[in-house]
Design a protein around this motif. Structure first.
Motif, mmCIF file in Angstrom:
data_model
loop_
_atom_site.group_PDB
_atom_site.id
_atom_site.type_symbol
_atom_site.label_atom_id
_atom_site.label_comp_id
_atom_site.label_asym_id
_atom_site.label_seq_id
_atom_site.Cartn_x
_atom_site.Cartn_y
_atom_site.Cartn_z
ATOM 1 N N ALA A 139 -24.857 27.304 2.861
ATOM 2 C CA ALA A 139 -25.498 28.581 2.535
ATOM 3 C C ALA A 139 -26.539 28.927 3.601
ATOM 4 O O ALA A 139 -27.135 28.050 4.221
ATOM 5 C CB ALA A 139 -26.157 28.508 1.165
ATOM 6 N N ASP B 161 -29.049 33.211 0.338
ATOM 7 C CA ASP B 161 -27.937 32.825 -0.544
ATOM 8 C C ASP B 161 -28.461 31.991 -1.712
ATOM 9 O O ASP B 161 -29.402 31.221 -1.565
ATOM 10 C CB ASP B 161 -26.892 31.998 0.216
ATOM 11 C CG ASP B 161 -26.122 32.821 1.241
ATOM 12 O OD1 ASP B 161 -26.158 34.065 1.161
ATOM 13 O OD2 ASP B 161 -25.479 32.207 2.115
ATOM 14 N N ASP C 127 -18.820 32.441 -1.485
ATOM 15 C CA ASP C 127 -20.168 32.971 -1.586
ATOM 16 C C ASP C 127 -20.805 32.420 -2.866
ATOM 17 O O ASP C 127 -20.310 32.662 -3.966
ATOM 18 C CB ASP C 127 -20.127 34.503 -1.632
ATOM 19 C CG ASP C 127 -21.492 35.116 -1.421
ATOM 20 O OD1 ASP C 127 -22.478 34.359 -1.340
ATOM 21 O OD2 ASP C 127 -21.557 36.350 -1.328
#
Length: 160
Positions: free
Chosen positions: A89, A93, A158
């Motif tokens: 990340a 994030d 994600d």
């Protein structure tokens, strides 16, 4: 008999060349790229212990690290030690690990984890890692010869 002036001149030229090429080698390894021996099981099966990888040092200096990149960094818990981990990340994030833990990666930091999740000391233990500790990005494996090849950028979902 060879005159002392001739010997000292040749010696001076040789020493000058050694210093010049030593400086070029140092700058190359410090600012462009280097070879690194990865020790430990944290990146298995991607990188086995004692594999040699080629790293480039330009991407981290330009802050162009992406999710999925394998990086070499100074350990946040022991600055004398270098670690080889994958970027999971980037700043901003949200990262969840375990059942109840969640964290947002702050500006100037990255979240690093080993591919061998069961045997890796990484950001799950010491938290986000400052981007300034990243020394290089792994480009390819060069040893053992039968495994030579570029590292593919592993797609990271994600985490938000």
């Amino acid at each position: 008999m060879i005159p002392f002036k001739t010997i000292s001149t040749k010696l001076f030229v040789v020493v000058g060349c050694v210093i010049k090429y030593g400086c070029i080698a140092h700058c190359t390894f410090e600012f462009i790229g280097n070879f690194t021996v990865c020790i430990g099981p944290s990146m298995e099966p991607t990188i086995q212990s004692k594999n040699v990888i080629l790293t480039e040092n330009i991407t981290p200096r330009l802050r162009r690290i992406r999710k999925g990149d394998i990086v070499i960094a100074r350990s946040p818990s022991n600055p004398r030690e270098k670690i080889c981990k994958r970027v999971i990340a980037l700043p901003g994030d949200r990262v969840s690990w375990g059942l109840f833990y969640s964290d947002v990666v702050p500006r100037g930091y990255v979240w690093l984890e080993g591919d061998n999740k069961n045997n890796s000391t990484d950001s799950r233990n010491y938290g986000p890692v400052p981007q300034g500790l990243i020394l290089g990005r792994a480009v390819c494996k060069v040893w053992p010869f039968q495994e030579i090849g570029l590292f593919a950028n592993k797609v990271i979902d994600d985490p938000r």
